[in-house]
Scaffold this motif. Structure first.
Motif, mmCIF file in Angstrom:
data_model
loop_
_atom_site.group_PDB
_atom_site.id
_atom_site.type_symbol
_atom_site.label_atom_id
_atom_site.label_comp_id
_atom_site.label_asym_id
_atom_site.label_seq_id
_atom_site.Cartn_x
_atom_site.Cartn_y
_atom_site.Cartn_z
ATOM 1 N N TYR A 20 -4.755 -0.826 11.600
ATOM 2 C CA TYR A 20 -3.681 0.187 11.128
ATOM 3 C C TYR A 20 -4.517 1.223 9.950
ATOM 4 N N THR A 21 -4.207 2.316 9.982
ATOM 5 C CA THR A 21 -4.882 2.568 8.850
ATOM 6 C C THR A 21 -3.990 3.605 7.828
ATOM 7 N N PHE A 22 -4.752 3.156 6.188
ATOM 8 C CA PHE A 22 -3.590 4.450 5.902
ATOM 9 C C PHE A 22 -4.945 5.134 4.145
ATOM 10 N N THR A 23 -4.330 6.208 4.358
ATOM 11 C CA THR A 23 -5.036 6.964 3.730
ATOM 12 C C THR A 23 -3.817 7.333 2.278
ATOM 13 N N LEU A 24 -5.108 7.856 1.211
ATOM 14 C CA LEU A 24 -4.317 8.210 0.191
ATOM 15 C C LEU A 24 -4.411 9.204 -0.601
ATOM 16 N N ARG A 25 -3.013 8.540 -1.087
ATOM 17 C CA ARG A 25 -2.504 9.799 -1.752
ATOM 18 C C ARG A 25 -2.952 11.207 -2.537
ATOM 19 N N LYS A 26 -2.960 11.863 -2.532
ATOM 20 C CA LYS A 26 -3.359 12.717 -4.134
ATOM 21 C C LYS A 26 -1.907 12.968 -5.436
ATOM 22 N N GLY A 27 -2.751 13.093 -6.544
ATOM 23 C CA GLY A 27 -1.363 12.502 -7.319
ATOM 24 C C GLY A 27 -0.308 11.456 -7.303
ATOM 25 N N TYR A 28 -0.716 10.412 -6.892
ATOM 26 C CA TYR A 28 -0.109 9.447 -7.597
ATOM 27 C C TYR A 28 -0.210 8.896 -8.810
ATOM 28 N N THR A 61 7.824 10.623 -6.314
ATOM 29 C CA THR A 61 7.692 11.685 -5.259
ATOM 30 C C THR A 61 7.286 10.718 -3.931
ATOM 31 N N CYS A 62 8.184 10.863 -2.824
ATOM 32 C CA CYS A 62 8.322 10.176 -1.336
ATOM 33 C C CYS A 62 6.686 10.169 -0.541
ATOM 34 N N SER A 63 6.296 10.304 0.048
ATOM 35 C CA SER A 63 4.903 10.330 0.177
ATOM 36 C C SER A 63 5.154 11.965 1.381
ATOM 37 N N ASP A 64 6.773 12.202 1.826
ATOM 38 C CA ASP A 64 6.507 13.522 2.367
ATOM 39 C C ASP A 64 7.062 14.664 1.386
ATOM 40 N N GLY A 65 6.332 14.288 0.030
ATOM 41 C CA GLY A 65 6.608 15.191 -1.167
ATOM 42 C C GLY A 65 8.584 15.301 -1.751
ATOM 43 N N THR A 66 9.108 15.025 -1.560
ATOM 44 C CA THR A 66 10.852 15.430 -2.371
ATOM 45 C C THR A 66 10.348 14.566 -3.093
ATOM 46 N N LEU A 104 1.051 -1.099 -0.021
ATOM 47 C CA LEU A 104 0.130 -0.574 -0.326
ATOM 48 C C LEU A 104 0.911 1.720 -0.180
ATOM 49 N N ALA A 105 2.392 0.959 1.008
ATOM 50 C CA ALA A 105 2.877 2.308 1.233
ATOM 51 C C ALA A 105 4.119 2.804 0.359
ATOM 52 N N TYR A 106 4.771 1.086 -0.692
ATOM 53 C CA TYR A 106 5.778 0.862 -0.983
ATOM 54 C C TYR A 106 5.665 0.120 -2.480
ATOM 55 N N ASP A 107 6.432 0.918 -3.156
ATOM 56 C CA ASP A 107 6.217 0.786 -4.734
ATOM 57 C C ASP A 107 7.407 -0.301 -5.409
ATOM 58 N N GLY A 138 7.658 5.883 1.668
ATOM 59 C CA GLY A 138 7.378 5.361 0.490
ATOM 60 C C GLY A 138 6.958 5.831 -0.679
ATOM 61 N N THR A 139 6.795 5.310 -1.803
ATOM 62 C CA THR A 139 6.081 5.937 -2.495
ATOM 63 C C THR A 139 4.829 5.734 -3.130
ATOM 64 N N GLY A 140 4.443 4.727 -2.812
ATOM 65 C CA GLY A 140 3.183 3.874 -2.894
ATOM 66 C C GLY A 140 1.627 4.542 -2.781
#
Length: 531
Positions: free
Chosen positions: A206-214, A104-109, A66-69, A191-193
């Motif tokens: 455990y809760t995972f939230t959708l990333r925008k712009g993936y 990008t990574c989840s922190d935007g970098t 979910l979080a890593y590609d 991660g980049t997921g």
């Protein structure tokens, strides 16, 4: 560093067997209605504890995708498609991956080629004790270099390695902050997921939230299509019957139900996807002082068992006898490596072998050698379903009839990890390594025992080691023959006894999903919530 490993890993790397069977799209002629900003909830059999795919394969299999590609992906049809890499080429000596622009990574970098190389360098260092070393990261020495301007990662092997693309290409990439400070991954993801870990309630969910712009999922798919959940919740539900009830009530959208409850879910016509899995194997501890160091003892304990009966029990009548260590019949080296190599069922011969090994029967029927009773601590995983628990009890029963004093110990995933990779305090393990490429068993059957290595039962099989060294650098049919001959060497010495395999069903309710059979989760970007 504490190593965590789960025998629930399902690592199909080159082919995708299981597609969604009987999805809900258009059921009864009605158009599908997708939920907007819905929540997709699935069950976990136990709390994985550490949400770090470089330290805990359980979390990789259950939540990590979910979080890593990875650099490349595999479709349910078995086609290799893009991931973080938009282009790639590989042979037995080199591989080059060209990263997509804009990742990008989840922190935007931004993710750079140098970031990927740092992740590879961390994983290939045995001192870091990652369980991915030997599974997805070759133990064959290699160098990885980056060209950030060209966005390329180049891998060069010291000696040929035939499965380069299918291993390093599938490594989940942790971003720089997580590699530099793994403690961050105890409470968040890096991660980049398509999703980000946003909440942890230990022992509950455990809760995972959708990333925008993936926009770099398999084949370039995005995560903003209709039905994509805004949140994904992994809920800890140890009891399979409870998981089935929650699924039927609509409180969860997906659950693994492999035992008796699967029939009532099928009767309700819930859709499901299936993953090929080895459910039952016996591993004999061969560390100093353990009875399993003696091959005659291992063969005797095997001959005491009716493996066909055990296969029926462990799979609740839904599976079959395992014909090797790799359950996926579509994996590139699929073959029957078992038939004729394991001792036939013969309690009389089992008793004779123990006699020959010096374990004689006393007046009370118990066996002893030099005044020391033959005691075995048989461990099993409590997370593999009721069938496997019943199978472990049957093994203990047969060994007791042979005059062996058997202690039966059930382990959840955390206790399993401690026994296998920390204390080594067991004599035999009934478990299933759900692996789908033959090289993935090598770390657990060669090298040092933990913490120096992952050879958790201390196997010393010279023939196996010689054959896998040759197989590692041999491609095609010739390489497959070597891999298969290597497995046979393990069975001839009764180092490992494969027993059962089955299709493990993941049932869905008010949801759609597809899998390529690699990990326990479906492909994250395929998950849809229905209204």
């Amino acid at each position: 560093m504490r190593i965590r490993f789960s025998v629930l890993i399902a690592a199909t790397l080159t082919t995708g067997l299981a597609a969604c069977s009987g999805g809900q799209a258009g059921v009864g002629g009605k158009p599908v209605e997708y939920a907007k900003d819905g929540t997709f909830t699935f069950t976990l059999p136990s709390d994985p504890g550490v949400v770090d795919p470089y330290r805990n394969i359980a979390s990789l299999g259950e939540m990590g995708s979910l979080a890593y590609d990875p650099l490349i992906n595999v479709t349910p049809e078995g086609e290799i498609v893009s991931g973080l890499a938009e282009k790639w080429q590989a042979d037995e000596k080199t591989a080059t991956f060209t990263l997509r622009s804009g990742v990008t990574c989840s922190d935007g970098t931004p993710l750079t080629a140098s970031n990927v190389v740092k992740a590879f360098d961390y994983l290939k260092d045995p001192k870091n004790q990652s369980p991915l070393y030997g599974l997805l990261v070759p133990t064959t020495p290699f160098t990885a270099t980056a060209d950030d301007a060209a966005r390329t990662v180049r891998v060069e092997m010291k000696t040929p390695f035939a499965l380069l693309l299918q291993t390093l290409g599938r490594v989940p990439v942790i971003c720089p902050k997580g590699v530099a400070d793994p403690t961050l991954l105890e409470k968040s993801s890096a991660g980049t997921g398509p999703f980000v870990l946003s909440e942890i309630v230990r022992g509950d969910h455990y809760t995972f939230t959708l990333r925008k712009g993936y926009a770099w999922g398999p084949g370039g798919v995005r995560n903003d299509v209709p039905g994509t959940p805004a949140k994904i919740v992994a809920k800890v539900v140890p009891n399979e019957t409870t998981a089935a009830n929650l699924l039927l009530s609509g409180e969860v959208n997906m659950a693994l139900v492999a035992g008796a409850d699967r029939d009532r879910l099928a009767a309700r016509k819930l859709p499901h996807f299936d993953v090929s899995a080895t459910l039952g194997e016996l591993w004999f501890n061969q560390r100093d002082g353990r009875p399993g160091t003696d091959q005659q003892v291992r063969r005797a304990l095997t001959a005491a068992l009716d493996l066909d009966e055990l296969a029926r029990v462990s799979t609740s009548g839904k599976g079959k006898r395992a014909d090797g260590l790799v359950a996926n019949d579509s994996q590139p080296c699929a073959a029957d490596t078992v038939t004729g190599l394991l001792p036939a069922t013969d309690p009389g011969q089992a008793a004779a072998l123990l006699d020959q090994a010096g374990w004689s029967t006393g007046a009370n029927g118990a066996r002893a050698k030099n005044g020391k009773p033959l005691k075995l601590d048989l461990h099993y995983s409590t997370n593999d379903g009721e069938g496997n628990i019943a199978a472990a009890e049957l093994v203990a029963q047969k060994w007791k009839a042979l005059g062996v004093e058997v202690k039966l110990t059930g382990d959840d995933l955390n206790a399993l990890n401690r026994a296998m990779f920390e204390t080594g305090d067991f004599d035999a393990y009934w478990a299933g390594f759900k692996l789908n490429l033959p090289h993935q068993i090598v770390p657990f059957a060669t090298g040092g025992t933990p913490p120096q290595g992952q050879n958790f039962v201390g196997i010393k099989n010279a023939a196996y080691e010689k054959l896998v060294a040759q197989a590692d650098r041999t491609a095609g049919e010739a390489g497959c023959k070597l891999w298969n001959d290597a497995e046979k060497a393990l069975f001839q010495s009764a180092d490992v006894v494969p027993v059962s395999e089955s299709e493990v069903p993941y049932f869905l309710n008010k949801a759609e999903a597809r899998t390529e059979g690699w990990l326990q989760l479906p492909i994250p970007t395929s998950i849809r919530v229905l209204r």
